[in-house]
Design a protein around this motif. Structure first.
Motif, PDB file in Angstrom:
ATOM      1  N   SER A   1       1.508  -7.937   1.994  1.00 51.17           N
ATOM      2  CA  SER A   1       2.747  -7.710   2.751  1.00 51.17           C
ATOM      3  C   SER A   1       2.965  -8.835   3.759  1.00 51.17           C
ATOM      4  O   SER A   1       2.008  -9.328   4.362  1.00 51.17           O
TER       5      SER A   1
ATOM      6  N   LYS B   1       1.999  -8.252  10.251  1.00 48.80           N
ATOM      7  CA  LYS B   1       0.874  -8.573   9.371  1.00 48.80           C
ATOM      8  C   LYS B   1       0.261  -9.940   9.698  1.00 48.80           C
ATOM      9  O   LYS B   1       0.836 -10.732  10.431  1.00 48.80           O
TER      10      LYS B   1
ATOM     11  N   ASP C   1      -4.140  -2.447  -2.667  1.00 51.56           N
ATOM     12  CA  ASP C   1      -3.195  -2.658  -1.573  1.00 51.56           C
ATOM     13  C   ASP C   1      -3.870  -3.563  -0.549  1.00 51.56           C
ATOM     14  O   ASP C   1      -4.681  -3.126   0.258  1.00 51.56           O
TER      15      ASP C   1
ATOM     16  N   SER D   1       8.951  -6.938  -0.515  1.00 45.21           N
ATOM     17  CA  SER D   1       8.022  -6.210   0.362  1.00 45.21           C
ATOM     18  C   SER D   1       6.826  -5.746  -0.462  1.00 45.21           C
ATOM     19  O   SER D   1       6.884  -5.726  -1.695  1.00 45.21           O
ATOM     20  N   ALA D   2       5.781  -5.345   0.249  1.00 47.34           N
ATOM     21  CA  ALA D   2       4.637  -4.760  -0.452  1.00 47.34           C
ATOM     22  C   ALA D   2       5.054  -3.441  -1.109  1.00 47.34           C
ATOM     23  O   ALA D   2       4.573  -3.092  -2.185  1.00 47.34           O
ATOM     24  N   THR D   3       5.966  -2.730  -0.460  1.00 49.53           N
ATOM     25  CA  THR D   3       6.426  -1.456  -1.039  1.00 49.53           C
ATOM     26  C   THR D   3       7.095  -1.709  -2.389  1.00 49.53           C
ATOM     27  O   THR D   3       6.830  -0.995  -3.368  1.00 49.53           O
TER      28      THR D   3
ATOM     29  N   TYR E   1      -3.363   4.825  11.648  1.00 51.18           N
ATOM     30  CA  TYR E   1      -2.172   5.532  11.171  1.00 51.18           C
ATOM     31  C   TYR E   1      -2.467   7.008  11.354  1.00 51.18           C
ATOM     32  O   TYR E   1      -3.641   7.386  11.388  1.00 51.18           O
TER      33      TYR E   1
ATOM     34  N   PHE F   1      -1.009   3.957   4.184  1.00 54.24           N
ATOM     35  CA  PHE F   1       0.339   3.824   4.743  1.00 54.24           C
ATOM     36  C   PHE F   1       1.302   4.699   3.943  1.00 54.24           C
ATOM     37  O   PHE F   1       1.089   4.926   2.745  1.00 54.24           O
TER      38      PHE F   1
ATOM     39  N   TYR G   1       5.183  -8.205   6.310  1.00 51.86           N
ATOM     40  CA  TYR G   1       5.855  -7.413   7.359  1.00 51.86           C
ATOM     41  C   TYR G   1       5.571  -8.059   8.728  1.00 51.86           C
ATOM     42  O   TYR G   1       4.546  -8.727   8.892  1.00 51.86           O
TER      43      TYR G   1
ATOM     44  N   ALA H   1      -2.221  -5.277   1.720  1.00 52.32           N
ATOM     45  CA  ALA H   1      -1.189  -5.547   2.738  1.00 52.32           C
ATOM     46  C   ALA H   1      -1.788  -6.013   4.059  1.00 52.32           C
ATOM     47  O   ALA H   1      -1.161  -6.767   4.801  1.00 52.32           O
ATOM     48  N   HIS H   2      -3.016  -5.546   4.346  1.00 52.43           N
ATOM     49  CA  HIS H   2      -3.672  -5.906   5.615  1.00 52.43           C
ATOM     50  C   HIS H   2      -4.669  -7.050   5.443  1.00 52.43           C
ATOM     51  O   HIS H   2      -5.297  -7.446   6.421  1.00 52.43           O
TER      52      HIS H   2
HETATM   53  C1  PLP Z   1      -1.500  -0.595   3.987  1.00 54.73           C
HETATM   54  C2  PLP Z   1      -0.044  -0.892   3.817  1.00 54.73           C
HETATM   55  N1  PLP Z   1       0.466  -0.904   2.580  1.00 54.73           N
HETATM   56  C3  PLP Z   1       1.759  -1.169   2.357  1.00 54.73           C
HETATM   57  C4  PLP Z   1       2.617  -1.438   3.399  1.00 54.73           C
HETATM   58  C5  PLP Z   1       4.045  -1.715   3.107  1.00 54.73           C
HETATM   59  O1  PLP Z   1       4.343  -3.056   3.367  1.00 54.73           O
HETATM   60  P1  PLP Z   1       5.829  -3.569   3.379  1.00 54.73           P
HETATM   61  O2  PLP Z   1       6.358  -3.281   4.761  1.00 54.73           O
HETATM   62  O3  PLP Z   1       5.735  -5.036   3.121  1.00 54.73           O
HETATM   63  O4  PLP Z   1       6.569  -2.838   2.343  1.00 54.73           O
HETATM   64  C6  PLP Z   1       2.134  -1.426   4.723  1.00 54.73           C
HETATM   65  C7  PLP Z   1       2.948  -1.669   5.900  1.00 54.73           C
HETATM   66  O5  PLP Z   1       3.795  -2.374   6.164  1.00 54.73           O
HETATM   67  C8  PLP Z   1       0.771  -1.152   4.924  1.00 54.73           C
HETATM   68  O6  PLP Z   1       0.266  -1.133   6.159  1.00 54.73           O
END
Ligand code: PLP
Length: 369
Positions: free
Chosen positions: A181, A186, A157, A59-61, A314, A85, A183, A159-160
């Motif tokens: 990400s 996405k 980041d 995951s991005a996290t 958000y 996020f 997710y 992710a978007h």
């Molecule tokens: C801006 C942003 N960063 C990080 C994440 C985390 O991504 P992931 O769900 O792949 O961990 C998200 C949402 O999913 C996000 O919107």
């Protein structure tokens, strides 16, 4: 009446057929991890971002945690936008760092440079820079210089922001490390998943070791506290096929965005992002920002009742229960911008007719305020 969804993954028939074949290949190969598809998806992201190394993760996290572990952030401060996020902030805390919330520029959704300057201290070690909604703010060079001048590690980041570009520079290549990400909502999805992009060989090797329980990939010795953060072959194959269609995906999102921009041009009530000639967002979301006199929360509810799924980008980070104790001094722009935001439906299969319906309902909802 069937509602128009806010987001939908895109799996056209041809892609689905290819994915089924790939999954069949994975099952019959017997190699469920770190095989053909993790190599392919990593190669794709290095190509897209023109970075030397890519490392796929769960995951991005997980990617954020890995980047923060790499710089051994424990005890250090990290500048992070209040408009981001939750895991941009919780990942810092999970790694023992101290998040410092920074306000945004409402016009570009990126850091307010004055606030960034105000909040940097001797303890600051890194910045998490978010391309919110898939839009890269025009101040990008000033943010890069700020990080360089202060000796800060710049985590992008993205992710978007799959494929987002500004002045020919691609998201994921603008910092010391970029994080994407996969997710479900996405631009590119693998169900879940993520990928790190970097030119730093030491970081790439660290990520490869730590995503496999902290095992040194050369000696086989366990020398780090890691986890099973690698992206398995099933999800790597889905992410790979999705990414093969990225440019088609982005082209359609850009067409949809263009229609929204034309329909909303000149509106006093609904402001759109300013799109300079050389700025190509990924249009993960299409946000509009309501005039301060509009009750955006009530407008969002009216719009949903009219069959148009919508949401704010958000909530501001410091409004989440978990983060209420963080200092929230001077974050008014983040609060105002996020609270007044409405993400309109945006996904590849959205039709032009549906875009028109969305805009019509948006104006009807305004008239009912
Ligand atoms: C801006 C942003 N960063 C990080 C994440 C985390 O991504 P992931 O769900 O792949 O961990 C998200 C949402 O999913 C996000 O919107």
């Amino acid at each position: 009446m069937k509602s128009i969804p806010n987001a939908r993954p895109w799996f056209p028939k041809k892609m689905r057929e290819e994915i089924i074949q790939d999954i069949d290949y994975v099952m019959s190969s017997g190699k469920l991890m770190l095989g053909k598809f993790s190599d392919l998806i990593e190669e794709q992201y290095s190509n897209i971002t023109s970075t030397k190394y890519s490392v796929s993760v769960t995951s991005a996290t997980a990617g954020l945690q890995i980047a923060l572990k790499y710089i051994n952030i424990a005890g250090g401060e990290v500048l992070v936008p209040a408009a981001s996020f939750i895991t941009d902030v919780s990942s810092i805390q999970m790694e023992g760092g101290i998040p410092v919330l920074v306000d945004i520029n409402p016009d570009t959704l990126t850091f307010d440079l004055e606030d960034l300057n105000k909040k940097v201290t001797k303890r600051t070690r890194a910045i998490i820079w978010v391309h919110l909604t898939g839009y890269i703010g025009k101040e990008y060079q000033r943010i890069q210089s700020f990080a360089k001048d202060h000796g800060l590690f710049l985590i992008e980041d993205a992710a978007h922001a799959h494929g987002a570009k500004i002045d020919g520079n691609v998201a994921g290549s603008l910092g010391d490390v970029g994080i994407f990400s996969f997710y479900p909502t996405k631009v590119v999805t693998a169900g879940t998943g993520g990928i790190l992009t970097t030119n730093d060989l030491a970081l790439a090797s660290f990520a490869r070791d730590i995503r496999l329980f902290g095992t040194n990939q050369n000696t086989g010795e366990v020398f780090l506290q890691g986890s099973d953060w690698f992206l398995d072959e099933f999800r790597s194959s889905v992410g790979y096929r999705q990414t093969r269609y990225l440019f088609e995906n982005l082209n359609r999102r850009r067409e949809i965005a263009q229609i929204y921009l034309e329909r909303l041009e000149g509106s006093v009530e609904f402001k759109c992002l300013d799109i300079a000639k050389a700025n190509f967002p990924s249009w993960f979301q299409f946000p509009v920002f309501c005039h301060p006199e509009i009750n955006a929360d009530s407008l969002r509810r009216t719009l949903i009742n009219k069959g148009v799924e919508c949401k704010q980008i958000y909530p501001p980070i410091h409004k989440e229960q978990l983060f209420r104790s963080l200092s929230h001094e001077g974050l008014e722009n983040s609060e105002q911008t996020l609270e007044q935001s409405i993400c309109l439906p945006m996904y590849v299969d959205l039709t032009n007719l549906e875009v028109d319906i969305v805009v019509e309902r948006l104006f009807e909802a305004r008239d009912q305020q």
